[in-house]
Design a protein around this motif. Structure first.
Motif, PDB file in Angstrom:
ATOM      1  N   THR A   6      -4.214   0.856  12.509  1.00 50.92           N
ATOM      2  CA  THR A   6      -4.893   1.952  11.828  1.00 50.92           C
ATOM      3  C   THR A   6      -5.354   2.940  12.895  1.00 50.92           C
TER       4      THR A   6
ATOM      5  N   PRO B  13      -0.134  -4.633   3.467  1.00 53.23           N
ATOM      6  CA  PRO B  13       0.328  -3.491   4.263  1.00 53.23           C
ATOM      7  C   PRO B  13       1.813  -3.256   4.075  1.00 53.23           C
TER       8      PRO B  13
ATOM      9  N   CYS C   2      -4.898   1.606  -0.279  1.00 57.13           N
ATOM     10  CA  CYS C   2      -5.473   0.782   0.779  1.00 57.13           C
ATOM     11  C   CYS C   2      -5.117  -0.682   0.548  1.00 57.13           C
ATOM     12  N   VAL C   3      -5.271  -1.456   1.603  1.00 60.71           N
ATOM     13  CA  VAL C   3      -4.961  -2.886   1.560  1.00 60.71           C
ATOM     14  C   VAL C   3      -6.154  -3.637   0.972  1.00 60.71           C
TER      15      VAL C   3
ATOM     16  N   GLU D  16       0.828  -1.200   0.000  1.00 64.76           N
ATOM     17  CA  GLU D  16       0.000   0.000   0.000  1.00 64.76           C
ATOM     18  C   GLU D  16       0.865   1.253   0.000  1.00 64.76           C
TER      19      GLU D  16
ATOM     20  N   ARG E 116      -0.619   5.337  10.091  1.00 69.33           N
ATOM     21  CA  ARG E 116      -0.694   4.192  11.000  1.00 69.33           C
ATOM     22  C   ARG E 116      -0.029   4.565  12.318  1.00 69.33           C
TER      23      ARG E 116
ATOM     24  N   GLN F 239       5.444  -2.755   5.276  1.00 67.09           N
ATOM     25  CA  GLN F 239       6.163  -3.342   6.399  1.00 67.09           C
ATOM     26  C   GLN F 239       7.548  -2.692   6.529  1.00 67.09           C
TER      27      GLN F 239
ATOM     28  N   LYS G  21      -7.515  -0.712  14.435  1.00 68.72           N
ATOM     29  CA  LYS G  21      -7.394  -2.053  13.868  1.00 68.72           C
ATOM     30  C   LYS G  21      -5.928  -2.456  13.767  1.00 68.72           C
ATOM     31  N   TYR G  22      -5.614  -3.652  14.295  1.00 63.23           N
ATOM     32  CA  TYR G  22      -4.240  -4.142  14.244  1.00 63.23           C
ATOM     33  C   TYR G  22      -3.826  -4.375  12.795  1.00 63.23           C
ATOM     34  N   VAL G  23      -2.584  -3.950  12.446  1.00 60.05           N
ATOM     35  CA  VAL G  23      -2.087  -4.093  11.074  1.00 60.05           C
ATOM     36  C   VAL G  23      -0.912  -5.051  11.013  1.00 60.05           C
TER      37      VAL G  23
END
Length: 727
Positions: A682, A462, A436-437, A379, A667, A464, A686-688
């Motif tokens: 996010t 996502p 976006c993912v 992303e 993030r 990294q 929300k866990y990424v």
């Protein structure tokens, strides 16, 4: 009007709106409309079966609650309608006919005395005429009623309905009981009540009724005006719609005319292309046929000579025939005419001029997209692929009129912006940046036809962070640290500042980890940040807990007022404002850029833990609470909104979250200190992903982090005296 017409009008007036028959036991609803009692009760029973608790008046649609007994018998009786029904009975006869009021024989009345105000049968009427006292009374035979007689009968006095009072007119009105009574009722039932003459009481109530009706009349004028206005608006709307509809029709007809004209033009172009290609085909065929004729002629002449087998002829023609064969075999063969492909391309709108004809050698079925294994991209990272156009022979080709169209559809069914670079050699480089993912659909069309393999799916994953390098070690020399706590970055100067706690200094480094300079402080420093102007703001832990402002080069500017902070901990900056976490009163405080004014102060409801670090993004404050093992989120007004994380070691859980940062992908990065890792979320919690590896171990103590616009992530390790850099 004759008496027959009058009775017809009366019959119409006494008609029940529900059964359309003469009303029987008429009851009046509060809306003043009257119906047969039986009809109303049937209406109520039907509504009850439909599970309704109310009915609507069939005339004016006013709603009324259904009585508990499902009967409207307690509604007021319509005296007027009953009187009209009685009068109608004089004409119709039958069971409802009037009975004699003078005798007990229950005979049908044949006449009426306007003086005595009673109905009389034939016998009583004859006696009435014989008596001297009643001989001169005005009487009328029912069969000979005239219009005036009927009208007088309608307005005859109302008689009492009480037993033994039947012949007594209701001449009085009881103020206490609010009812009409006769003279006997005054004595028997209403003794000591306030009694008024009927006409006098009616006159008073008549004035009340007139007043109420005048108000209603005034209201009707208002409603009539509103109806007039609404009607005018309705007519105006109708005219506007009709006008717009006519305009639409005219536009459509004009568009059809334009399209027909455009059709003629396009057909002419197709005909021109067709004729040109047919001419090329015909020319090629003529060339092929000419050569073929010459070949056949040569063969025919030669085979004829061989068949005749005349030696002299063979010897004489051999050289000629062989030479002709060689000549024909050496003739350059004409190429087959391969016409370019013809494509008709139209955009989404059917407007003339938005379609075109493309005549090109490009074959969409043989054109390809070279994606270089980019079915998976990250992303907000630039990605690209190449489209190669080829002809029917599979060779790369280019035509300036070729139309290459690329649609990339996001998971939300939006169209992602793309850039197509035409290198004018049959290669088109498509560049895009997914925001976006999730799965993105890629659709490619060349000259209106889908490319082979289109559409296909690109999985966006996502971003990294990858470990790049680390710098620093324990010591007092330049580039060494003794318990580094916090770090801040300056994107424009591409420098980072490290709070070297025990060494009582701030050290400056480039993004590559090279030492630049140091700023010596008067005490141990807990936190650093760059202000909007680029100056360095440092929080020095000593008596008074000073906020010190330095130039980026290390020159001291001034102290920031500390009257609003008791024990400030970490500091950050947002839009020029200074954000601090105060350990003493467990609040988050927002100061003006100069630190003089307290703009905001808030705390977490129901939480006794001290806030560690606070950052601001997208109208929200994100605050870490190590003891509570969570990050709490507050809105722009400082009101608690929601939590991120809980206690634990799983994904999205914390053990002692400390420093926070927000990267260019929006993030939230959390230093999960006692889990020896970083976690990414996010902004809605929300866990990424997480960042963990051999570079972090049980000896690590992650207290500070910062991100740059270049994608660098810097993390301080308090126990291992170093800085980790991730890309």
């Amino acid at each position: 009007m004759d008496v027959q017409q009058l009775f017809a009008n009366l019959k119409k007036e006494t008609e029940c709106p529900l059964c359309l028959d003469t009303v029987n036991n008429p009851k009046t609803l509060p809306c003043i409309h009257s119906f047969c009692l039986e009809c109303l009760d049937k209406h109520a029973n039907y509504a009850r079966r439909q599970l309704q608790a109310s009915i609507k008046c069939p005339v004016c649609q006013t709603s009324f609650q259904i009585p508990e007994g499902d009967s409207f018998k307690n509604l007021p009786t319509s005296y007027h309608l009953n009187r009209l029904v009685d009068v109608l009975a004089l004409k119709d006869g039958g069971a409802q006919a009037q009975k004699c009021s003078s005798c007990d024989d229950n005979n049908t009345a044949s006449s009426y005395c306007f003086v005595c105000q009673i109905f009389l049968c034939t016998v009583c009427f004859e006696a009435h005429q014989r008596l001297k006292t009643t001989r001169g009374h005005r009487n009328v035979v029912i069969e000979k009623l005239q219009v005036q007689d009927v009208q007088e009968l309608i307005h005859r006095p109302v008689m009492c309905s009480q037993q033994y009072h039947e012949n007594q007119p209701l001449e009085f009105y009881c103020e206490e009981c609010k009812c009409l009574i006769c003279q006997k009722c005054c004595i028997v039932s209403h003794n000591r009540h306030t009694i008024t003459d009927t006409q006098k009481a009616a006159q008073v109530q008549k004035m009340q009724m007139k007043g109420a009706l005048e108000k209603v009349k005034a209201e009707t004028v208002i409603y009539e005006n509103e109806i007039r206005k609404q009607t005018e608006l309705m007519d105006k709307t109708k005219n506007e719609i009709l006008s717009a509809e006519k305009k639409m029709t005219d536009t459509v007809e004009e568009r059809i005319r334009e399209l027909r004209e455009h059709e003629v033009v396009m057909k002419a172009k197709f005909a021109e292309i067709y004729e040109a290609q047919q001419k090329h085909h015909a020319t090629r065929l003529e060339n092929f046929e000419l050569v073929l004729t010459q070949l056949h002629s040569c063969i025919e002449r030669g085979e004829s000579a061989l068949e005749r087998n005349v030696s002299a002829e063979i010897l004489q023609t051999n050289q000629i025939i062989v030479g002709r064969c060689k000549e024909l075999l050496n003739v350059t063969k004409p190429d087959i005419y391969k016409p370019p492909l013809v494509h008709y391309i139209v955009e989404n709108q059917p407007d003339p001029g938005l379609d075109r004809i493309v005549v090109s050698n490009t074959d969409p079925l043989l054109s390809v997209a070279e994606v270089n294994n980019q079915e998976v991209v990250r992303e907000k990272t630039v990605a690209n692929f190449i489209i190669v156009t080829r002809d029917s022979g599979g060779k790369q080709c280019y035509h300036e009129d070729d139309q290459v169209k690329v649609n990339i559809i996001t998971p939300a069914d939006d169209q992602l912006e793309t850039e197509i670079k035409d290198t004018k050699d049959g290669k088109y480089t498509v560049t895009y940046t997914p925001q976006c993912v999730g799965q993105h659909g890629v659709e490619i069309q060349v000259n209106g036809q889908p490319l082979t393999g289109s559409p296909w799916v690109v999985q966006v994953i996502p971003h990294q962070y990858q470990f790049a390098f680390q710098f620093g070690s324990k010591g007092k020399e330049q580039g060494q640290f003794n318990m580094p706590r916090d770090i801040a970055v300056h994107d424009k100067r591409r420098t980072c500042a490290v709070a070297d706690f025990e060494n009582k200094r701030v050290q400056m480094f480039g993004f590559d980890g090279n030492f630049l300079r140091e700023i010596t402080l008067e005490a141990k420093t807990l936190s650093v940040t760059f202000t909007e102007s680029g100056d360095l703001l440092s929080f020095v832990a000593r008596s008074g807990n000073k906020l010190c402002l330095y130039t980026e080069g290390g020159q001291f500017i001034r102290y920031i007022s500390d009257k609003h902070n008791k024990v400030p901990w970490y500091i950050s900056e947002s839009d020029g404002r200074i954000i601090t976490c105060d350990f003493a009163d467990k609040t988050i405080k927002v100061l003006s850029p100069d630190g003089k004014n307290l703009l905001q102060s808030f705390s977490a409801p129901g939480c006794d833990a001290e806030p560690w670090c606070a950052v601001y993004q997208q109208d929200k404050f994100f605050v870490s609470y190590p003891e509570a093992n969570r990050v709490m989120v507050f809105n722009i007004a400082g009101e608690y909104v929601y939590d991120i994380g809980s206690q634990g070691s799983g994904d999205g859980q914390f053990l002692g979250p400390t420093a926070l940062a927000i990267d260019k992908f929006n993030r939230l990065i959390v230093c999960d200190r006692n889990n020896d890792r970083l976690q990414l979320f996010t902004l809605d919690g929300k866990y990424v992903a997480k960042v963990a590896g051999s570079f972090f171990d049980h000896n690590s103590n992650l207290l500070g982090c910062a991100v740059s616009n270049t994608g660098h992530l810097f993390v301080t390790d308090y126990n291992k005296h170093c800085i980790y850099v991730f890309n």
